[in-house]
Design a protein around this motif. Sequence first.
Motif, PDB file in Angstrom:
ATOM      1  N   UNK A  88      21.734   3.333   3.202  1.00  0.00           N
ATOM      2  CA  UNK A  88      21.710   4.123   1.971  1.00  0.00           C
ATOM      3  C   UNK A  88      20.287   4.661   1.728  1.00  0.00           C
ATOM      4  N   UNK A  89      19.645   4.236   0.648  1.00  0.00           N
ATOM      5  CA  UNK A  89      18.322   4.747   0.301  1.00  0.00           C
ATOM      6  C   UNK A  89      17.207   3.792   0.722  1.00  0.00           C
ATOM      7  N   UNK A  90      17.495   2.882   1.629  1.00  0.00           N
ATOM      8  CA  UNK A  90      16.508   1.887   2.006  1.00  0.00           C
ATOM      9  C   UNK A  90      16.186   1.938   3.492  1.00  0.00           C
ATOM     10  N   UNK A  91      14.944   1.609   3.798  1.00  0.00           N
ATOM     11  CA  UNK A  91      14.511   1.343   5.158  1.00  0.00           C
ATOM     12  C   UNK A  91      14.133  -0.127   5.236  1.00  0.00           C
ATOM     13  N   UNK A  92      14.614  -0.805   6.277  1.00  0.00           N
ATOM     14  CA  UNK A  92      14.294  -2.213   6.461  1.00  0.00           C
ATOM     15  C   UNK A  92      13.349  -2.365   7.649  1.00  0.00           C
ATOM     16  N   UNK A  93      12.374  -3.215   7.506  1.00  0.00           N
ATOM     17  CA  UNK A  93      11.442  -3.528   8.584  1.00  0.00           C
ATOM     18  C   UNK A  93      11.814  -4.920   9.074  1.00  0.00           C
ATOM     19  N   UNK A  94      12.523  -4.961  10.209  1.00  0.00           N
ATOM     20  CA  UNK A  94      13.098  -6.213  10.704  1.00  0.00           C
ATOM     21  C   UNK A  94      12.964  -6.294  12.226  1.00  0.00           C
ATOM     22  N   UNK A  95      11.730  -6.271  12.747  1.00  0.00           N
ATOM     23  CA  UNK A  95      11.540  -6.363  14.195  1.00  0.00           C
ATOM     24  C   UNK A  95      11.800  -7.769  14.713  1.00  0.00           C
TER      25      UNK A  95
ATOM     26  N   UNK B 175       7.507   8.761  -2.757  1.00  0.00           N
ATOM     27  CA  UNK B 175       8.924   8.443  -2.570  1.00  0.00           C
ATOM     28  C   UNK B 175       9.178   7.000  -2.178  1.00  0.00           C
ATOM     29  N   UNK B 176       8.160   6.156  -2.279  1.00  0.00           N
ATOM     30  CA  UNK B 176       8.329   4.731  -1.995  1.00  0.00           C
ATOM     31  C   UNK B 176       8.323   3.972  -3.315  1.00  0.00           C
ATOM     32  N   UNK B 177       9.447   3.337  -3.626  1.00  0.00           N
ATOM     33  CA  UNK B 177       9.535   2.505  -4.821  1.00  0.00           C
ATOM     34  C   UNK B 177       9.117   1.089  -4.482  1.00  0.00           C
ATOM     35  N   UNK B 178       9.981   0.147  -4.771  1.00  0.00           N
ATOM     36  CA  UNK B 178       9.635  -1.252  -4.526  1.00  0.00           C
ATOM     37  C   UNK B 178       9.689  -1.583  -3.036  1.00  0.00           C
ATOM     38  N   UNK B 179       8.805  -2.464  -2.598  1.00  0.00           N
ATOM     39  CA  UNK B 179       8.900  -3.082  -1.276  1.00  0.00           C
ATOM     40  C   UNK B 179       8.954  -4.589  -1.476  1.00  0.00           C
ATOM     41  N   UNK B 180       9.696  -5.273  -0.631  1.00  0.00           N
ATOM     42  CA  UNK B 180       9.919  -6.707  -0.849  1.00  0.00           C
ATOM     43  C   UNK B 180      10.375  -7.366   0.447  1.00  0.00           C
ATOM     44  N   UNK B 181      10.156  -8.659   0.550  1.00  0.00           N
ATOM     45  CA  UNK B 181      10.645  -9.389   1.705  1.00  0.00           C
ATOM     46  C   UNK B 181       9.835 -10.626   1.990  1.00  0.00           C
ATOM     47  N   UNK B 182      10.097 -11.206   3.167  1.00  0.00           N
ATOM     48  CA  UNK B 182       9.451 -12.428   3.615  1.00  0.00           C
ATOM     49  C   UNK B 182       9.696 -12.538   5.118  1.00  0.00           C
ATOM     50  N   UNK B 183       8.787 -13.191   5.854  1.00  0.00           N
ATOM     51  CA  UNK B 183       8.959 -13.331   7.291  1.00  0.00           C
ATOM     52  C   UNK B 183       9.009 -11.977   7.969  1.00  0.00           C
ATOM     53  N   UNK B 184       9.993 -11.786   8.836  1.00  0.00           N
ATOM     54  CA  UNK B 184      10.256 -10.471   9.454  1.00  0.00           C
ATOM     55  C   UNK B 184      11.523  -9.877   8.846  1.00  0.00           C
TER      56      UNK B 184
ATOM     57  N   UNK C 124      13.544   9.054  -5.570  1.00  0.00           N
ATOM     58  CA  UNK C 124      13.210  10.443  -5.882  1.00  0.00           C
ATOM     59  C   UNK C 124      12.136  10.509  -6.963  1.00  0.00           C
ATOM     60  N   UNK C 125      12.144   9.498  -7.828  1.00  0.00           N
ATOM     61  CA  UNK C 125      11.207   9.478  -8.950  1.00  0.00           C
ATOM     62  C   UNK C 125      10.831   8.024  -9.214  1.00  0.00           C
ATOM     63  N   UNK C 126       9.545   7.714  -9.164  1.00  0.00           N
ATOM     64  CA  UNK C 126       9.121   6.327  -9.346  1.00  0.00           C
ATOM     65  C   UNK C 126       9.382   5.822 -10.757  1.00  0.00           C
ATOM     66  N   UNK C 127       9.286   6.717 -11.732  1.00  0.00           N
ATOM     67  CA  UNK C 127       9.471   6.294 -13.124  1.00  0.00           C
ATOM     68  C   UNK C 127      10.922   5.948 -13.405  1.00  0.00           C
ATOM     69  N   UNK C 128      11.844   6.808 -12.969  1.00  0.00           N
ATOM     70  CA  UNK C 128      13.269   6.564 -13.229  1.00  0.00           C
ATOM     71  C   UNK C 128      13.900   5.668 -12.175  1.00  0.00           C
ATOM     72  N   UNK C 129      13.237   5.524 -11.022  1.00  0.00           N
ATOM     73  CA  UNK C 129      13.734   4.742  -9.882  1.00  0.00           C
ATOM     74  C   UNK C 129      15.023   5.328  -9.303  1.00  0.00           C
ATOM     75  N   UNK C 130      15.253   6.608  -9.518  1.00  0.00           N
ATOM     76  CA  UNK C 130      16.430   7.259  -8.947  1.00  0.00           C
ATOM     77  C   UNK C 130      16.344   7.173  -7.430  1.00  0.00           C
TER      78      UNK C 130
ATOM     79  N   UNK D 283       0.835  -1.207   0.000  1.00  0.00           N
ATOM     80  CA  UNK D 283       0.000   0.000   0.000  1.00  0.00           C
ATOM     81  C   UNK D 283       0.871   1.259   0.000  1.00  0.00           C
ATOM     82  N   UNK D 284       1.939   1.244   0.794  1.00  0.00           N
ATOM     83  CA  UNK D 284       2.840   2.401   0.824  1.00  0.00           C
ATOM     84  C   UNK D 284       3.399   2.673  -0.573  1.00  0.00           C
ATOM     85  N   UNK D 285       3.786   1.593  -1.257  1.00  0.00           N
ATOM     86  CA  UNK D 285       4.364   1.735  -2.595  1.00  0.00           C
ATOM     87  C   UNK D 285       3.350   2.317  -3.573  1.00  0.00           C
ATOM     88  N   UNK D 286       2.095   1.972  -3.397  1.00  0.00           N
ATOM     89  CA  UNK D 286       1.048   2.499  -4.273  1.00  0.00           C
ATOM     90  C   UNK D 286       0.741   3.958  -3.974  1.00  0.00           C
TER      91      UNK D 286
END
Length: 469
Positions: free
Chosen positions: A436-443, A383-392, A400-406, A376-379
Amino acid sequence: MPAGAGSGTDHSFERLTMTDFSDEELQAIRTESERAYELDRAHVFHSWSAQAQLSPMVISRAQGSYVFDGEGKKYLDFASQLVNTNVGHQHPTVVQAIKDQADLICTINPAHVNAARSEAARLICELTPEGLDHVFFTNGGADANEHAIRMARLHTGRRKVLSRYRSYHGGTQTAVNVTGDPRRFANDHGDAGVVHFFGPFLYRSEFDATTEAEETERALRHLERTIQLEGPQTIAAIILESIPGTAGIMVPSAEYMQGVRRLCDEYGLVFIADEVMAGFGRAGRWFAFEHFDIVPDIITFAKGVNSGYVPLGGVIMNDAIYSDFTERAYPGGLTYSGHPLACAAAVATINAMRDEGMIANAAKLGEEIVGPRLAEFSEKFPNVGETRGVGMFWALELVRDKATREPLAPYGGGSAEVSEIVGKLKAGGVLPFNNYHRLHIVPPLNVTADELNAGLDVFEQVLSEANYS
């Protein structure tokens, strides 16, 4: 200490409230923390940092899914520190196991048998595929990878090791050279016998792929050509994080990992699965490689095996590699190999994970809460591009730009915008993992649904206000 710390007989935590400390306790925490900060800045040399630019956060207390700063403010620990406190902070069973072991043997020469190490090895090998039945204990993940590579080189009589770009394997000399991110640059003199290759990462494809199937096929072709052009007779091993952690939590396809296994078999290479971060429940399985229906030759581990309560890592090897050292000595060892306090913590951690259903909890909450909310955040947010993962084990790309993925910060660096987002998350009571340019959700794996949603609510609020272009 906060109420409930180190207590409880039902293997569960007392959930903390906003009135954890009395006024007297808060003043004591502040005084203690001010002194700790002064001494830190006077005497402690911090890793990966320019020392004069630091203003580190004081952590004064920790409990369950929470940590407390030097003012007594509570934060949801969505970083699990360095993605290692898999059973949360101050788990009473693990704390008590360390105390009980300290009453018996605090430390002992690793040449001697000790009960804690023997039981930890048994429990670990109970979790591995058949034929991986022997553990060499180390002090952490970096030296586990060092020794795994040494074993592979001795086993094959070859020197080269292949590892992917966008990876992290540790800060010691060989481990930092097989690492595939910019932190290796200052330590890399090109003579470590390491060759890097591009792994699959469809969002930032190096292969101009448009589908996961194309990315997998082209990445495997690239890897095979790398093996062929480097000379398989010169290559000892391929080392891969089963799911790259610090580098971005890019979950590969099962077909890719099975293809790597096939190439290792075809060319006689040792397959080292680095499970230091992804293992022991983090990815919703005991080991992340279980998602891909493969069996590596060597598994390295650390972090989650005992939630980092006492430093511990290790190398699990298959029978073929073990047999190399039944009649000749293995040229390596550590004073603290299989340290009794660390191994007692591992025994308690593994049993707590089983008894309390933590791995199932991580898999369920990842599938039902984290994945859908991050999608939902990505949609919704610019400023949120791809989200991905599994488990925790989840990552959120800030762009900066969803189209260019900068990216919102350069690979290998930071930016004012990302720093502002991280600062707002902390102000909202969430301690994030940022690279870097990522936030990880790892509780922690035993985070509750309420805690998870509360933390993600803060993410949602902060990201909804972000509008950088």
